[in-house]
Structure formats: structure tokens, C-alpha cells
Design a protein around this motif. Structure first.
Motif, short mmCIF file in Angstrom:
data_model
loop_
_atom_site.label_atom_id
_atom_site.label_comp_id
_atom_site.label_asym_id
_atom_site.label_seq_id
_atom_site.Cartn_x
_atom_site.Cartn_y
_atom_site.Cartn_z
N VAL A 97 2.22 -9.00 16.10
CA VAL A 97 3.06 -8.20 15.19
C VAL A 97 3.91 -7.24 16.00
CG1 VAL A 97 3.03 -6.45 13.36
CG2 VAL A 97 1.43 -8.38 13.25
N ARG A 98 3.29 -6.55 16.94
CA ARG A 98 3.99 -5.53 17.74
C ARG A 98 5.12 -6.13 18.59
NH1 ARG A 98 2.71 -2.74 14.46
NH2 ARG A 98 0.74 -1.66 14.28
N ASP A 99 4.99 -7.41 18.97
CA ASP A 99 6.04 -8.05 19.76
C ASP A 99 7.39 -8.01 19.06
OD1 ASP A 99 4.37 -8.65 21.88
OD2 ASP A 99 4.05 -10.74 21.27
N ILE A 100 7.41 -8.15 17.74
CA ILE A 100 8.70 -8.15 17.02
C ILE A 100 8.78 -7.06 15.96
CG2 ILE A 100 9.18 -10.57 17.50
CD1 ILE A 100 8.51 -11.15 14.57
N GLY A 101 7.71 -6.31 15.77
CA GLY A 101 7.72 -5.20 14.82
C GLY A 101 6.94 -4.03 15.37
N PRO A 102 7.46 -3.37 16.39
CA PRO A 102 6.70 -2.32 17.08
C PRO A 102 6.16 -1.21 16.19
CG PRO A 102 8.78 -2.74 18.21
CD PRO A 102 8.80 -3.53 16.94
N THR A 103 6.85 -0.94 15.08
CA THR A 103 6.40 0.15 14.20
C THR A 103 5.88 -0.36 12.86
OG1 THR A 103 8.62 0.47 13.28
CG2 THR A 103 8.03 1.77 15.25
N ALA A 104 5.74 -1.66 12.72
CA ALA A 104 5.30 -2.24 11.44
C ALA A 104 3.84 -1.89 11.16
CB ALA A 104 5.46 -3.76 11.46
N PRO A 105 3.55 -1.33 9.98
CA PRO A 105 2.15 -1.09 9.63
C PRO A 105 1.44 -2.42 9.37
CG PRO A 105 3.56 -0.60 7.77
CD PRO A 105 4.46 -0.91 8.93
N VAL A 106 0.16 -2.47 9.69
CA VAL A 106 -0.66 -3.64 9.40
C VAL A 106 -1.69 -3.19 8.37
CG1 VAL A 106 -2.22 -5.40 10.32
CG2 VAL A 106 -0.31 -4.57 11.73
N LEU A 107 -1.56 -3.71 7.16
CA LEU A 107 -2.44 -3.35 6.05
C LEU A 107 -3.68 -4.22 6.09
CD1 LEU A 107 0.40 -3.46 3.40
CD2 LEU A 107 -0.37 -1.46 4.67
N LEU A 108 -4.85 -3.61 6.01
CA LEU A 108 -6.12 -4.33 6.06
C LEU A 108 -6.77 -4.27 4.69
CD1 LEU A 108 -7.44 -2.81 9.41
CD2 LEU A 108 -5.97 -4.81 9.07
N ALA A 109 -6.94 -5.43 4.07
CA ALA A 109 -7.47 -5.49 2.72
C ALA A 109 -8.70 -6.37 2.65
CB ALA A 109 -6.41 -6.01 1.75
N ASP A 110 -9.55 -6.07 1.67
CA ASP A 110 -10.72 -6.92 1.43
C ASP A 110 -10.34 -8.03 0.45
OD1 ASP A 110 -10.80 -5.83 -1.17
OD2 ASP A 110 -12.38 -4.42 -0.67
N ALA A 111 -11.29 -8.88 0.10
CA ALA A 111 -11.02 -10.05 -0.73
C ALA A 111 -10.47 -9.69 -2.11
CB ALA A 111 -12.28 -10.90 -0.86
N SER A 112 -10.76 -8.49 -2.59
CA SER A 112 -10.25 -8.08 -3.90
C SER A 112 -8.79 -7.64 -3.81
CB SER A 112 -11.08 -6.93 -4.46
OG SER A 112 -10.79 -5.72 -3.77
N GLY A 113 -8.28 -7.48 -2.59
CA GLY A 113 -6.92 -7.01 -2.39
C GLY A 113 -6.81 -5.51 -2.20
N ALA A 114 -7.94 -4.83 -2.21
CA ALA A 114 -7.93 -3.38 -2.00
C ALA A 114 -7.68 -3.09 -0.52
CB ALA A 114 -9.25 -2.77 -2.43
N VAL A 115 -6.63 -2.35 -0.24
CA VAL A 115 -6.30 -1.98 1.14
C VAL A 115 -7.21 -0.82 1.53
CG1 VAL A 115 -4.51 -1.10 2.68
CG2 VAL A 115 -3.95 -2.81 0.96
N ARG A 116 -7.98 -1.04 2.58
CA ARG A 116 -8.96 -0.05 3.05
C ARG A 116 -8.49 0.74 4.26
NH1 ARG A 116 -11.83 0.52 -1.41
NH2 ARG A 116 -12.70 -1.45 -2.10
N ALA A 117 -7.50 0.18 4.98
CA ALA A 117 -7.01 0.87 6.18
C ALA A 117 -5.62 0.35 6.50
CB ALA A 117 -7.95 0.64 7.35
N VAL A 118 -4.89 1.15 7.25
CA VAL A 118 -3.56 0.78 7.72
C VAL A 118 -3.50 1.09 9.21
CG1 VAL A 118 -1.08 1.17 7.50
CG2 VAL A 118 -2.55 1.35 5.47
N LEU A 119 -3.17 0.06 9.99
CA LEU A 119 -2.96 0.26 11.41
C LEU A 119 -1.49 0.55 11.61
CD1 LEU A 119 -4.99 -2.76 12.85
CD2 LEU A 119 -5.79 -0.42 12.43
N GLY A 120 -1.20 1.67 12.22
CA GLY A 120 0.20 2.05 12.46
C GLY A 120 0.57 1.88 13.91
N ALA A 121 1.81 2.17 14.18
CA ALA A 121 2.32 2.04 15.55
C ALA A 121 1.79 3.15 16.43
CB ALA A 121 3.84 2.06 15.54
#
Length: 121
Positions: A97-121
Motif C-alpha cells: 500500500v505504502r509503495d503507491i499510497g504513502p499516506t493512505a490509511p489502512v482500515l482493519l475490520a472484523d468479519a462483521s465489518g466493524a473497523v477496529r483500528a486504522v493504520l496511518g502513515a
């Protein structure tokens, strides 16, 4: 990397919610361990599931990034990963992701779709 507090669901804007839904539906449709989706800087989205072939192993996030790059995406705005536990993707997957989106957040969700964390740049 910054991380949102774990345990509490993260409130998303509609465009980020869309890629979580795409990642979740891809995972459910294929029965894969993980689903992912990315949004490029032109607003196009790409979704993928885990690839586990004898000759090719890709995480869902790596496969989604590969789909975006092979379609000519100029960069990434955001990414989402959905798995049963809402666990973090590998360092290699985040690096893709960082190779082409250095500041793109990566949303981490469980099977229900609930986002539990966000990895930022």
C-alpha cells in the motif's frame, strides 16, 4: 504508524465505508480467510481475496494493490482489510500500500465489518 483505539468501532466517511463493504463481500463470496479493497486517487475501487495457490501466495491486501497497479492506478487514497479477527495485515502487505499510497490509511475490520483500528502513515 498511528493506530485508532482497539475495541471500539471507528466511525467512517461513506467512501471508506464502501471499501470495507467491498472487502467484506469479497471475503464472504469467496470463502477466503481475508478480503481487501483499495480506492485509488481517481476514486476507482479494487477488491480481492487471499490467493493461496501452490505457485502464488498473496494476502488479500497485496492482491488488491496488484489489481489497482495493473489497472494503472496513479496512487491509493485508502485501503481496507477484513478478516475474522480484525487483525493486522503483514508488514509486506502494508508496504505494498505504502509503495503507491504513502499516506493512505489502512482500515482493519472484523468479519462483521466493524473497523477496529486504522493504520496511518
Amino acid at each position: 504508524m498511528s493506530r485508532a483505539e482497539s475495541g471500539a468501532a471507528v466511525e467512517l466517511d461513506p467512501e471508506d465505508a464502501k471499501i470495507v463493504v467491498l472487502a467484506r463481500s469479497t471475503r464472504a463470496r469467496t470463502g477466503a480467510a481475508e478480503g481487501a479493497a483499495v480506492r485509488d486517487t481517481d476514486g476507482r475501487t479494487y477488491a480481492a481475496a487471499t490467493v493461496a495457490l501452490p505457485s502464488l501466495q498473496l494476502s488479500a491486501l497485496q492482491a488488491a494493490v496488484a489489481a489497482a497497479v495493473s489497472s494503472g492506478a496513479p496512487g491509493l487514497e485508502a485501503a481496507a482489510v477484513v478478516n475474522a479477527e480484525g487483525t493486522e495485515p503483514t508488514a509486506e502487505a502494508v508496504a505494498a500500500v505504502r509503495d503507491i499510497g504513502p499516506t493512505a490509511p489502512v482500515l482493519l475490520a472484523d468479519a462483521s465489518g466493524a473497523v477496529r483500528a486504522v493504520l496511518g502513515a
